[in-house]
Design a protein around this motif. Structure first.
Motif, mmCIF file in Angstrom:
data_model
loop_
_atom_site.group_PDB
_atom_site.id
_atom_site.type_symbol
_atom_site.label_atom_id
_atom_site.label_comp_id
_atom_site.label_asym_id
_atom_site.label_seq_id
_atom_site.Cartn_x
_atom_site.Cartn_y
_atom_site.Cartn_z
ATOM 1 N N ARG A 156 0.601 -1.010 -0.198
ATOM 2 C CA ARG A 156 -0.075 -0.006 0.260
ATOM 3 C C ARG A 156 0.771 0.878 0.245
ATOM 4 N N LEU A 157 2.173 0.943 0.675
ATOM 5 C CA LEU A 157 2.935 2.029 0.498
ATOM 6 C C LEU A 157 3.441 2.753 -0.763
ATOM 7 N N ALA A 158 3.623 1.223 -1.492
ATOM 8 C CA ALA A 158 3.862 1.151 -2.749
ATOM 9 C C ALA A 158 3.280 1.942 -3.658
ATOM 10 N N ASP A 159 1.736 1.628 -3.569
ATOM 11 C CA ASP A 159 0.869 2.035 -4.301
ATOM 12 C C ASP A 159 0.586 3.650 -3.947
ATOM 13 N N ARG A 160 1.522 4.568 -2.954
ATOM 14 C CA ARG A 160 1.066 5.421 -2.850
ATOM 15 C C ARG A 160 2.195 7.019 -3.743
#
Length: 299
Positions: free
Chosen positions: A49-53
């Motif tokens: 989810r951090l990567a998606d940001r």
């Protein structure tokens, strides 16, 4: 897709195991794990989810745990640690910070956003203090300054930590459940199945316990870092829960006071783990903070 574990030579005879998520060209964000914790302490879904940001997320095993280099000398006795008596080979948080900088070098990063939890927060703080040009922004979660009167574990937590080390996988799993029921976020649902699964993975990757004791000795050997933290110039966010029995919330408050311009965010019901219910809050706080990066912190 399961992340691929790689090994990086970070210098001084130390190699660190690491995994990465997200696009290679994205903003580098490095997650630093806590005492005795391995890279999977940072859950895969949280990293994704951090990567998606918009981040290239790296999680890694600190020295002495997981698949990273283990130091080969007898762990110190707790009494020796309290008395400040250490083996000449005992490392401290500065050494562990240098490991992190060595990982940045190995990954080709001139600088990165650092997010550290518990002891990982102490390591990230130390990197920011001693290597300011390498830290774009700093996020210190559930951590402290090393000052004796702040951030102390509850007496009940000390008793759990003093338990005999597990000798089997099942003992390790059961012990993890007892500990995280105690120090975990009581304001969010407790996922026992997840804790058992992660504790089993930790045992399978590294069943030794000496590294955790040596890491604890590194914290004791480093002492009060308040004066050191005054030199941190990276934009800093301090996150702490209001129910933390491992690192009392006074530790987060002291960290925010010690670092000029630091901002303290207290999350109600949060404590000393990463329940899924707190992820949206953590991700938003991290994303908003790193977006406020100043020109002075640019590489």
């Amino acid at each position: 897709m399961k992340p691929v574990t790689k090994i990086a030579d970070v210098g001084r005879g130390i190699s660190l195991a690491y995994e990465q998520f997200g696009d290679e060209g994205a903003e580098p964000l490095v997650l630093v794990a806590g005492l005795g914790q391995q890279l999977h302490t940072w859950p895969v879904s949280l990293c994704e989810r951090l990567a998606d940001r918009g981040y290239r997320v790296t999680r890694f095993d600190n020295r002495d745990v997981g698949e990273s280099t283990h130091i080969r000398f007898r762990p110190p006795h707790p009494v020796s640690m309290f008395l400040g008596k250490f083996d000449p080979r005992q490392y401290d948080l500065t050494d562990m910070a240098d490991d992190t900088v060595g990982l940045l070098d190995a990954l080709g990063y001139d600088s990165a956003h650092l997010v550290g939890a518990s002891m990982g927060g102490m390591i990230a703080q130390t990197v920011a203090a001693l290597h300011p040009q390498r830290v774009r922004t700093l996020v210190s979660i559930m951590s402290t300054t090393g000052a004796r009167r702040v951030g102390r574990p509850a007496l009940t937590t000390w008793r759990l930590m003093a338990a005999r080390p597990p000798r089997t996988r099942q003992q390790a799993v059961d012990q993890a459940v007892r500990i995280f029921r105690h120090i975990g976020a009581h304001g969010f649902p407790f996922d026992e199945a997840y804790v058992r699964d992660e504790a089993g993975i930790a045992w399978d990757r590294d069943p030794s316990t000496g590294g955790t004791v040596r890491q604890l000795a590194a914290i004791f050997k480093s002492g009060n870092r308040t004066r050191q933290l005054r030199s941190v110039v990276a934009p800093t966010l301090v996150i702490h829960g209001d129910r933390d029995r491992m690192v009392n919330p006074t530790g987060g408050a002291a960290t925010a006071r010690a670092i000029t311009g630091a901002r303290l965010e207290t999350i109600r019901g949060f404590a000393h783990d990463f329940p899924a219910g707190v992820w949206p809050v953590l991700i938003d706080l991290i994303a908003r903070h790193t977006a406020r990066r100043t020109d002075a912190s640019a590489p």
